[in-house]
Design a protein around this motif. Structure first.
Motif, PDB file in Angstrom:
ATOM      1  N   PRO A  20       0.820  -1.219   0.000  1.00  0.00           N
ATOM      2  CA  PRO A  20       0.000   0.000   0.000  1.00  0.00           C
ATOM      3  C   PRO A  20       0.853   1.269   0.000  1.00  0.00           C
ATOM      4  CG  PRO A  20      -0.753  -1.543   1.679  1.00  0.00           C
ATOM      5  CD  PRO A  20       0.482  -2.138   1.098  1.00  0.00           C
ATOM      6  N   THR A  21       2.081   1.163   0.519  1.00  0.00           N
ATOM      7  CA  THR A  21       2.952   2.352   0.575  1.00  0.00           C
ATOM      8  C   THR A  21       3.749   2.562  -0.709  1.00  0.00           C
ATOM      9  OG1 THR A  21       4.481   0.879   1.690  1.00  0.00           O
ATOM     10  CG2 THR A  21       3.326   2.482   3.068  1.00  0.00           C
ATOM     11  N   ALA A  90      -5.035  -3.716   0.436  1.00  0.00           N
ATOM     12  CA  ALA A  90      -4.859  -2.391   1.043  1.00  0.00           C
ATOM     13  C   ALA A  90      -4.659  -2.473   2.562  1.00  0.00           C
ATOM     14  CB  ALA A  90      -6.051  -1.511   0.709  1.00  0.00           C
ATOM     15  N   ASN A  91      -5.311  -3.448   3.228  1.00  0.00           N
ATOM     16  CA  ASN A  91      -5.146  -3.547   4.687  1.00  0.00           C
ATOM     17  C   ASN A  91      -4.070  -4.562   5.064  1.00  0.00           C
ATOM     18  OD1 ASN A  91      -6.322  -5.993   4.198  1.00  0.00           O
ATOM     19  ND2 ASN A  91      -8.204  -5.582   5.336  1.00  0.00           N
ATOM     20  N   LEU A  92      -3.326  -5.053   4.096  1.00  0.00           N
ATOM     21  CA  LEU A  92      -2.195  -5.981   4.281  1.00  0.00           C
ATOM     22  C   LEU A  92      -2.593  -7.344   4.830  1.00  0.00           C
ATOM     23  CD1 LEU A  92       0.531  -3.586   5.786  1.00  0.00           C
ATOM     24  CD2 LEU A  92       0.584  -4.612   3.522  1.00  0.00           C
ATOM     25  N   SER A  93      -3.905  -7.625   4.865  1.00  0.00           N
ATOM     26  CA  SER A  93      -4.294  -8.888   5.487  1.00  0.00           C
ATOM     27  C   SER A  93      -4.228 -10.055   4.496  1.00  0.00           C
ATOM     28  CB  SER A  93      -5.688  -8.775   6.084  1.00  0.00           C
ATOM     29  OG  SER A  93      -6.598  -8.614   5.034  1.00  0.00           O
ATOM     30  N   SER A  94      -4.102  -9.769   3.217  1.00  0.00           N
ATOM     31  CA  SER A  94      -3.925 -10.874   2.282  1.00  0.00           C
ATOM     32  C   SER A  94      -2.968 -10.458   1.174  1.00  0.00           C
ATOM     33  CB  SER A  94      -5.271 -11.276   1.678  1.00  0.00           C
ATOM     34  OG  SER A  94      -5.801 -10.202   0.943  1.00  0.00           O
ATOM     35  N   LYS A 205       0.478 -19.950  12.067  1.00  0.00           N
ATOM     36  CA  LYS A 205       0.698 -18.496  12.058  1.00  0.00           C
ATOM     37  C   LYS A 205      -0.566 -17.842  11.526  1.00  0.00           C
ATOM     38  CE  LYS A 205       4.014 -19.541   9.335  1.00  0.00           C
ATOM     39  NZ  LYS A 205       5.007 -19.411   8.265  1.00  0.00           N
ATOM     40  N   ARG A 206      -1.040 -16.836  12.292  1.00  0.00           N
ATOM     41  CA  ARG A 206      -2.291 -16.185  11.900  1.00  0.00           C
ATOM     42  C   ARG A 206      -2.122 -14.693  11.691  1.00  0.00           C
ATOM     43  NH1 ARG A 206      -6.834 -18.098  15.880  1.00  0.00           N
ATOM     44  NH2 ARG A 206      -8.111 -18.234  14.000  1.00  0.00           N
ATOM     45  N   GLY A 207      -0.976 -14.306  11.154  1.00  0.00           N
ATOM     46  CA  GLY A 207      -0.733 -12.904  10.827  1.00  0.00           C
ATOM     47  C   GLY A 207      -0.963 -12.008  12.025  1.00  0.00           C
ATOM     48  N   GLU A 208      -1.795 -10.978  11.845  1.00  0.00           N
ATOM     49  CA  GLU A 208      -2.003 -10.014  12.932  1.00  0.00           C
ATOM     50  C   GLU A 208      -2.730 -10.633  14.134  1.00  0.00           C
ATOM     51  OE1 GLU A 208      -4.961  -6.877  12.129  1.00  0.00           O
ATOM     52  OE2 GLU A 208      -5.386  -7.954  10.266  1.00  0.00           O
ATOM     53  N   TYR A 209      -3.249 -11.861  13.963  1.00  0.00           N
ATOM     54  CA  TYR A 209      -3.928 -12.517  15.087  1.00  0.00           C
ATOM     55  C   TYR A 209      -3.026 -13.468  15.860  1.00  0.00           C
ATOM     56  CZ  TYR A 209      -7.686 -10.312  12.646  1.00  0.00           C
ATOM     57  OH  TYR A 209      -8.446  -9.361  12.034  1.00  0.00           O
ATOM     58  N   GLY A 210      -1.720 -13.381  15.631  1.00  0.00           N
ATOM     59  CA  GLY A 210      -0.798 -14.154  16.450  1.00  0.00           C
ATOM     60  C   GLY A 210      -0.552 -15.568  15.938  1.00  0.00           C
ATOM     61  N   ALA A 211      -0.164 -16.439  16.858  1.00  0.00           N
ATOM     62  CA  ALA A 211       0.167 -17.808  16.465  1.00  0.00           C
ATOM     63  C   ALA A 211      -0.380 -18.785  17.496  1.00  0.00           C
ATOM     64  CB  ALA A 211       1.673 -17.957  16.360  1.00  0.00           C
ATOM     65  N   ALA A 222       0.178 -17.226  21.258  1.00  0.00           N
ATOM     66  CA  ALA A 222       1.037 -16.034  21.409  1.00  0.00           C
ATOM     67  C   ALA A 222       0.447 -14.942  20.530  1.00  0.00           C
ATOM     68  CB  ALA A 222       2.465 -16.342  20.968  1.00  0.00           C
ATOM     69  N   PRO A 223       0.210 -13.756  21.094  1.00  0.00           N
ATOM     70  CA  PRO A 223      -0.356 -12.688  20.266  1.00  0.00           C
ATOM     71  C   PRO A 223       0.675 -12.124  19.300  1.00  0.00           C
ATOM     72  CG  PRO A 223       0.103 -11.872  22.486  1.00  0.00           C
ATOM     73  CD  PRO A 223       0.465 -13.324  22.482  1.00  0.00           C
ATOM     74  N   ALA A 224       0.183 -11.433  18.284  1.00  0.00           N
ATOM     75  CA  ALA A 224       1.070 -10.608  17.462  1.00  0.00           C
ATOM     76  C   ALA A 224       1.033  -9.229  18.113  1.00  0.00           C
ATOM     77  CB  ALA A 224       0.544 -10.533  16.037  1.00  0.00           C
ATOM     78  N   TYR A 225       2.125  -8.492  18.046  1.00  0.00           N
ATOM     79  CA  TYR A 225       2.109  -7.184  18.687  1.00  0.00           C
ATOM     80  C   TYR A 225       1.250  -6.214  17.867  1.00  0.00           C
ATOM     81  CZ  TYR A 225       3.357  -3.115  21.233  1.00  0.00           C
ATOM     82  OH  TYR A 225       3.267  -1.988  21.999  1.00  0.00           O
ATOM     83  N   PRO A 226       0.307  -5.505  18.525  1.00  0.00           N
ATOM     84  CA  PRO A 226      -0.563  -4.603  17.748  1.00  0.00           C
ATOM     85  C   PRO A 226       0.157  -3.312  17.327  1.00  0.00           C
ATOM     86  CG  PRO A 226      -1.156  -4.561  20.085  1.00  0.00           C
ATOM     87  CD  PRO A 226      -0.054  -5.556  19.953  1.00  0.00           C
ATOM     88  N   LEU A 227       0.938  -3.405  16.278  1.00  0.00           N
ATOM     89  CA  LEU A 227       1.690  -2.247  15.772  1.00  0.00           C
ATOM     90  C   LEU A 227       0.741  -1.245  15.146  1.00  0.00           C
ATOM     91  CD1 LEU A 227       4.459  -4.154  13.797  1.00  0.00           C
ATOM     92  CD2 LEU A 227       4.840  -2.811  15.869  1.00  0.00           C
ATOM     93  N   GLU A 228       1.065   0.023  15.279  1.00  0.00           N
ATOM     94  CA  GLU A 228       0.225   1.031  14.615  1.00  0.00           C
ATOM     95  C   GLU A 228       0.551   1.118  13.144  1.00  0.00           C
ATOM     96  OE1 GLU A 228      -0.453   4.774  16.351  1.00  0.00           O
ATOM     97  OE2 GLU A 228      -0.867   3.899  18.316  1.00  0.00           O
ATOM     98  N   GLU A 229       1.804   0.784  12.806  1.00  0.00           N
ATOM     99  CA  GLU A 229       2.167   0.885  11.401  1.00  0.00           C
ATOM    100  C   GLU A 229       2.907  -0.375  10.946  1.00  0.00           C
ATOM    101  OE1 GLU A 229       3.292   4.587   8.741  1.00  0.00           O
ATOM    102  OE2 GLU A 229       4.931   4.006  10.069  1.00  0.00           O
ATOM    103  N   VAL A 230       2.255  -1.121  10.060  1.00  0.00           N
ATOM    104  CA  VAL A 230       2.906  -2.281   9.467  1.00  0.00           C
ATOM    105  C   VAL A 230       3.276  -1.874   8.047  1.00  0.00           C
ATOM    106  CG1 VAL A 230       2.586  -4.665   8.709  1.00  0.00           C
ATOM    107  CG2 VAL A 230       1.589  -3.902  10.867  1.00  0.00           C
TER     108      VAL A 230
END
Ligand code: AMP
Length: 309
Positions: A20-21, A90-94, A205-211, A222-230
């Motif tokens: 997206p960037t 656009a939301n990097l989820s796929s 591995k579940r991406g932004e939903y951790g593992a 284990a969570p994924a860290y909720p980053l403001e900017e990926v």
């Protein structure tokens, strides 16, 4: 205790990324590159991979060496380096694979340098399962063998992949892929079905939903860290797997607890990797960085031990 050596086999690549960037061409990536950079934060790493004779920059290999990675197993072969192109939503989820060019990989026959044969932890990064098998035939009694794979091989080489699954103890795989591998939609059921194919533990591995880990003790999250900017999720899975094995290599024993700690460390490594395009952030990752994120994870999931009611 000096950490045990970690052997990593996987791809070294040029990636063309549509993020997206912006669009980024010829970004150095590949499963071995991401995995080795993450693992080298904790342990000595040995890499088996292949790159093109002329097109792959020596400076990139030097950058790995500077982090204590043994690169004598990186073969330079006539032809072009492996290439992968992907486009992220656009939301990097796929993401969608636009192109895969095996190039020097199509004729690669991994040959372990004699010094690699005694590696005690082995990470079979995402590459052709025949190459994963060939590496396994050359190592002597490793303590742990983990493997990653992807849709490309699940569809294209199911039989050989089945052979790999029977020889490994830990499968590290993303959510859609474990569904595709097993035909089960529910993650817990898919992991159970994947364990029946060989590995005694499956890490989804579940991406932004951790593992999620599934093993004989049950499930662990284990969570994924909720980053403001990926910025760039490419290689997150590989830096996760590299961090996992790198940390385990520092542990005198492989216990259910050390494995769970390693999974949280792995998630911390992956969270740094996605903060910049390609391997830029991972290449300077330190234990102090990881330690800071572990504190953040503790805060994220701590809600006291006292009785609520
Ligand atoms: P990940 O985002 O963890 O799935 O890993 C991305 C990396 O995998 C990229 O740097 C690609 O170069 C590499 N890659 C993509 N497809 C393949 C493939 N078929 N074989 C080996 N490596 C691949």
């Amino acid at each position: 205790m000096a950490p045990f050596p970690v052997l990593i086999v996987g791809s070294m690549a040029f990636d063309d990324l549509e993020l997206p960037t912006g669009a980024f061409r010829d970004v150095v990536g590949g499963s071995a590159t991401y995995g080795a950079l993450a693992a080298s934060t904790f342990a000595p790493v040995r890499v088996v991979a292949v790159v093109g004779q002329e097109d792959f920059p020596e400076a990139e290999i030097e950058r790995m060496r500077a982090r204590g990675v043994d690169t004598q197993g990186i073969e330079r072969r006539e032809g072009k380096t492996f290439r992968w192109a992907g486009r992220y939503s656009a939301n990097l989820s796929s993401r969608e694979t636009l192109d895969t060019q095996l190039n020097v990989f199509s004729s690669f026959e991994p040959k372990l340098p004699p010094a690699y044969v005694d590696s005690s932890l082995v990470l079979l990064g995402n590459i052709h399962p025949a190459l994963q098998l060939s590496v396994l035939e050359q190592v002597r009694q490793p303590r742990l063998v983990a493997a990653d794979t992807m849709n490309f091989w699940i569809e294209g080489e199911p039989k050989l992949l089945g052979g790999v699954l029977q020889k490994i103890d830990t499968l590290v795989i993303n959510e859609e892929e474990v569904r595709q591998l097993t035909g089960e939609h529910n993650v817990a059921r898919a992991a159970r079905a994947a364990r029946k194919l060989g590995p005694r533990r499956v890490l989804v591995k579940r991406g932004e939903y951790g593992a999620l880990l599934f093993d004989e003790q049950g499930a662990f999250f284990a969570p994924a860290y909720p980053l403001e900017e990926v910025i760039d999720p490419t290689g997150a899975g590989d830096s996760f797997a590299g961090g996992l094995l790198g940390y385990l290599a520092t542990q005198p024993e492989l216990t259910p607890l050390s494995l769970r700690r390693a999974i949280v460390v792995a998630s911390a490594c992956a969270s740094y990797g996605v903060e910049a395009v390609g391997t830029q952030r991972l290449a300077t990752l330190t234990r102090q960085d990881v330690s800071r994120r572990l504190d953040a994870f503790r805060a994220l999931i701590h809600f006291g031990n006292e009785m609520f009611f």
